[in-house]
Scaffold this motif. Structure first.
Motif, PDB file in Angstrom:
ATOM      1  N   LEU A  65       0.832  -1.201   0.000  1.00 59.94           N
ATOM      2  CA  LEU A  65       0.000   0.000   0.000  1.00 59.94           C
ATOM      3  C   LEU A  65       0.864   1.248   0.000  1.00 59.94           C
ATOM      4  O   LEU A  65       1.798   1.364   0.797  1.00 59.94           O
ATOM      5  N   LYS A  66       0.550   2.190  -0.888  1.00 60.69           N
ATOM      6  CA  LYS A  66       1.133   3.515  -0.865  1.00 60.69           C
ATOM      7  C   LYS A  66       0.051   4.496  -0.427  1.00 60.69           C
ATOM      8  O   LYS A  66      -1.061   4.468  -0.960  1.00 60.69           O
ATOM      9  N   MET A  67       0.388   5.364   0.528  1.00 59.56           N
ATOM     10  CA  MET A  67      -0.526   6.433   0.922  1.00 59.56           C
ATOM     11  C   MET A  67       0.126   7.749   0.547  1.00 59.56           C
ATOM     12  O   MET A  67       1.242   8.056   0.972  1.00 59.56           O
ATOM     13  N   THR A  68      -0.568   8.541  -0.249  1.00 58.72           N
ATOM     14  CA  THR A  68       0.008   9.767  -0.794  1.00 58.72           C
ATOM     15  C   THR A  68      -0.369  11.021  -0.010  1.00 58.72           C
ATOM     16  O   THR A  68       0.153  12.095  -0.293  1.00 58.72           O
ATOM     17  N   HIS A  69      -1.272  10.878   0.963  1.00 56.47           N
ATOM     18  CA  HIS A  69      -1.664  12.011   1.813  1.00 56.47           C
ATOM     19  C   HIS A  69      -1.467  11.645   3.286  1.00 56.47           C
ATOM     20  O   HIS A  69      -2.372  11.797   4.101  1.00 56.47           O
ATOM     21  N   PHE A  70      -0.295  11.164   3.609  1.00 60.67           N
ATOM     22  CA  PHE A  70       0.021  10.791   4.982  1.00 60.67           C
ATOM     23  C   PHE A  70       0.821  11.925   5.613  1.00 60.67           C
ATOM     24  O   PHE A  70       1.647  12.554   4.967  1.00 60.67           O
ATOM     25  N   ILE A 260       1.475   9.748  -8.150  1.00 59.07           N
ATOM     26  CA  ILE A 260       1.700  10.257  -6.801  1.00 59.07           C
ATOM     27  C   ILE A 260       1.067  11.635  -6.647  1.00 59.07           C
ATOM     28  O   ILE A 260       0.504  11.978  -5.606  1.00 59.07           O
ATOM     29  N   ILE A 261       1.152  12.432  -7.700  1.00 59.62           N
ATOM     30  CA  ILE A 261       0.542  13.763  -7.735  1.00 59.62           C
ATOM     31  C   ILE A 261      -0.588  13.750  -8.749  1.00 59.62           C
ATOM     32  O   ILE A 261      -0.418  13.270  -9.882  1.00 59.62           O
ATOM     33  N   LYS A 262      -1.749  14.261  -8.377  1.00 61.70           N
ATOM     34  CA  LYS A 262      -2.917  14.234  -9.248  1.00 61.70           C
ATOM     35  C   LYS A 262      -2.782  15.234 -10.386  1.00 61.70           C
ATOM     36  O   LYS A 262      -2.141  16.273 -10.245  1.00 61.70           O
ATOM     37  N   PRO A 263      -3.414  14.958 -11.519  1.00 59.68           N
ATOM     38  CA  PRO A 263      -3.439  15.926 -12.620  1.00 59.68           C
ATOM     39  C   PRO A 263      -4.036  17.255 -12.148  1.00 59.68           C
ATOM     40  O   PRO A 263      -4.957  17.282 -11.342  1.00 59.68           O
ATOM     41  N   GLY A 264      -3.503  18.329 -12.650  1.00 58.77           N
ATOM     42  CA  GLY A 264      -3.979  19.652 -12.253  1.00 58.77           C
ATOM     43  C   GLY A 264      -3.096  20.312 -11.225  1.00 58.77           C
ATOM     44  O   GLY A 264      -3.084  21.540 -11.101  1.00 58.77           O
ATOM     45  N   GLU A 406      -5.500   7.893  -1.316  1.00 61.31           N
ATOM     46  CA  GLU A 406      -5.354   9.347  -1.221  1.00 61.31           C
ATOM     47  C   GLU A 406      -6.045   9.903   0.019  1.00 61.31           C
ATOM     48  O   GLU A 406      -6.094  11.117   0.205  1.00 61.31           O
ATOM     49  N   GLN A 407      -6.555   9.029   0.886  1.00 60.30           N
ATOM     50  CA  GLN A 407      -7.211   9.507   2.096  1.00 60.30           C
ATOM     51  C   GLN A 407      -6.186  10.064   3.082  1.00 60.30           C
ATOM     52  O   GLN A 407      -5.127   9.463   3.294  1.00 60.30           O
ATOM     53  N   PRO A 408      -6.477  11.208   3.710  1.00 60.82           N
ATOM     54  CA  PRO A 408      -5.542  11.775   4.685  1.00 60.82           C
ATOM     55  C   PRO A 408      -5.440  10.884   5.924  1.00 60.82           C
ATOM     56  O   PRO A 408      -6.445  10.449   6.487  1.00 60.82           O
ATOM     57  N   TRP A 452     -12.469   2.737   4.490  1.00 66.50           N
ATOM     58  CA  TRP A 452     -11.934   3.280   5.744  1.00 66.50           C
ATOM     59  C   TRP A 452     -12.628   4.606   6.014  1.00 66.50           C
ATOM     60  O   TRP A 452     -12.659   5.484   5.145  1.00 66.50           O
ATOM     61  N   LYS A 453     -13.153   4.758   7.209  1.00 65.87           N
ATOM     62  CA  LYS A 453     -13.929   5.970   7.490  1.00 65.87           C
ATOM     63  C   LYS A 453     -13.061   7.215   7.528  1.00 65.87           C
ATOM     64  O   LYS A 453     -13.515   8.316   7.196  1.00 65.87           O
ATOM     65  N   GLY A 454     -11.808   7.088   7.936  1.00 64.18           N
ATOM     66  CA  GLY A 454     -10.896   8.223   7.966  1.00 64.18           C
ATOM     67  C   GLY A 454     -11.227   9.233   9.045  1.00 64.18           C
ATOM     68  O   GLY A 454     -12.133   9.048   9.859  1.00 64.18           O
ATOM     69  N   HIS A 455     -10.479  10.317   9.048  1.00 61.20           N
ATOM     70  CA  HIS A 455     -10.613  11.361  10.063  1.00 61.20           C
ATOM     71  C   HIS A 455     -11.556  12.459   9.597  1.00 61.20           C
ATOM     72  O   HIS A 455     -11.565  12.829   8.416  1.00 61.20           O
TER      73      HIS A 455
END
Length: 539
Positions: A65-70, A260-264, A406-408, A452-455
């Motif tokens: 798993l890669k998380m990009t907004h950690f 890793i970085i979204k378009p835009g 991409e979830q924080p 995952w419900k997330g914060h």
């Protein structure tokens, strides 16, 4: 079958089934490893766009798993306090650095109203080990063995030479410890290798116990001083002569291509502290290339050691029953070795070539601006360049392959994640002390590819710098300006366009959330803490 042969075969089968049963009992719960890099930027490892060779981390990211907004806590010891306890750093007693202050939230070491992951896992039958940088309490009564670890080897303090142990600040004493005793590093010492050597030794010795283990491996690398081994440096010489602008553009393109970085998203501007590359002399360019080569070599060596650790797990038959999590304690550091905070001899050492083992130097704003591509600012601030970290979770059979989230999420989540993996509850009390409720959420659903419900929101504060992240919105303030800026992180991860005037109601809403959190987390306005003669600084 002859009677003697029958009993021999039966006895052999009994021993085999007993061994399998014992092994199965040991594997009832997974081993857990947390690997923490030190002052490593968001885009420094290969799978997040970097120039350093990191095949082990890249493989783990591709097969896990890669998380990009950690997120982390933007500074070394606050992050370590928060990661270890599942609380925000102020709640654990390390609201700033390891400074002795009368306020409980800023006492400079872990308090007794929190537990470490090691302490929380002990009741579940785990053996607990640590190797590397501690940095959450310098007094012996606050060392790792006093906070739940069975074995420890590493640096108690915040930084040191990778080859030796000598002070770099006036009045400083540095300590490398084995368990609860100071030791002197021997000939051929290189800290990244030494930490891994002891980590492997601890898990090898653990085999006899038939218990699962928790290992916290906190590398110094790539924190200054820039120290690497000649063979590793040689791989990178000349690779940074393109200049920092082109290097940032190339990293940014790789990050976009890999997702890793979204378009835009756009690349942040070159930091104002960084000169135009074309104004440098050839000698200045070569000096910077050498510093970057050493920096990349430090990350390369760390990855090699992660490979050694994984090989040991395979040798012991433990890889399929081990979860490994990797992250960095803050964004890249723009710090330089200069000023009254350093000894005169260290200032002189900072002028030597970075490849010289007797040097003591850093890569400053120029290197940090590359390491944090595409973000703005660095370690210490609450912009993405200070708080965003690559995060990788890997474990064959325990973490699904090829996941990206991409979830924080935040370092406060590691405590809940470890306890969830161990199927053990978070304690309400410990050693007669009431324990503060954890702030984190288990990441195990993400490991398994489930929802995952997330914060609802995440909060940040360090030395007056503040932020709150809720969904796509992020509110940020920089000390001492203390003005709120609003960014749409989904559209503008580089935080280039302030929307505070366009959405004043959102600013008020998020600022109110921050104020409520700050009161609960025991945050004290930084202007009330600084410049007091009563402060006693440990580091």
């Amino acid at each position: 079958m002859p009677r003697k042969t029958f009993f021999t075969v039966s006895f052999f089968l009994l021993l085999t089934f007993s061994a399998i049963s014992a092994r199965s009992q040991k594997k009832k719960f997974p081993n857990i490893i947390v690997i923490l890099a030190d002052d490593m930027g968001y885009s420094d490892i290969g799978c997040f766009g970097g120039d350093a060779r990191t095949p082990n981390l890249d493989e783990m990211a591709g097969k896990g798993l890669k998380m990009t907004h950690f997120y982390n806590a933007s500074r070394c010891c606050p992050t370590r306090a928060s990661l270890l306890t599942g609380l925000f750093q102020h709640q654990a007693g390390v609201g700033d650095m390891m400074n002795t202050r009368p306020e409980p939230a800023y006492q400079g070491y872990l308090n007794r109203n929190c537990v470490t992951i090691a302490e929380a896992l002990k009741p579940a039958g785990y053996n607990t080990f640590m190797a590397g940088k501690w940095h959450v309490g310098q007094a012996p009564e606050n060392w790792p063995l006093k906070r739940g670890f069975d074995r420890y080897y590493g640096l108690i303090d915040g930084a040191a030479s990778y080859f030796d142990l000598y002070p770099y600040r006036p009045g400083q004493k540095l300590t490398v410890a084995l368990d609860d005793q100071p030791v002197t590093p021997g000939k051929g010492y290189y800290s990244t290798d030494a930490y891994t050597d002891y980590a492997m030794k601890f898990i090898q010795e653990n085999e006899e116990s038939r218990k699962p283990f928790f290992l916290y491996l906190a590398y110094q690398a790539p924190h200054w001083p820039l120290h690497a081994l000649p063979g590793d440096i040689a791989r990178y010489r000349g690779k940074f002569m393109k200049g920092w602008d082109r290097l940032r553009e190339e990293r940014f393109a790789r990050m976009q291509k890999s997702g890793i970085i979204k378009p835009g998203t756009t690349l942040s501007s070159r930091d104002p502290h960084v000169r135009d590359w074309n104004t440098l002399t050839e000698e200045e360019k070569e000096q910077w290339d050498e510093r970057m080569a050493v920096y990349a070599a430090m990350i390369d060596r760390m990855d090699q050691n992660i490979g050694r650790l994984r090989a040991k797990l395979r040798e012991l038959g433990e890889e399929d029953n081990t979860v490994i999590m990797f992250l960095s304690d803050n964004g890249a550091s723009s710090e330089s070795i200069k000023g009254s905070g350093f000894l005169p001899g260290i200032i002189e050492a900072s002028k030597r070539p970075a490849s010289d083992p007797s040097s003591f130097t850093a890569y400053g704003f120029e290197g940090a601006n590359v390491s944090n591509t595409p973000f703005r600012l660095f370690k210490h601030w609450e912009y993405e360049g200070g708080t965003a970290t690559p995060f990788i979770a890997y474990g064959p059979g325990l973490v699904k392959k090829g996941l990206v989230s991409e979830q924080p999420a935040h370092i406060i989540d590691l405590m809940s994640t470890c306890l969830d993996l161990a199927h053990t509850p978070y304690p309400a009390t410990s050693k007669g002390n009431k324990i503060k409720a954890t702030e984190g959420l288990s990441l195990v659903p993400l490991f398994q590819g489930r929802k995952w419900k997330g914060h609802d929101a995440l909060f940040f504060e360090h030395e007056g710098n503040r932020a709150v992240r809720q969904g796509r919105w992020k509110l940020v303030s920089q000390f001492p300006e203390n003005k709120w800026y609003l960014y749409d992180i989904e559209a503008d991860r580089s935080e280039k366009t302030d929307l505070s005037e366009k959405y004043p109601a959102k600013v008020m809403e998020l600022a109110a959330l921050y104020t409520s959190w700050a009161a609960r987390a025991e945050v004290i306005p930084f202007e009330q803490l600084v410049n007091r003669k009563s402060d006693k600084f440990e580091n």
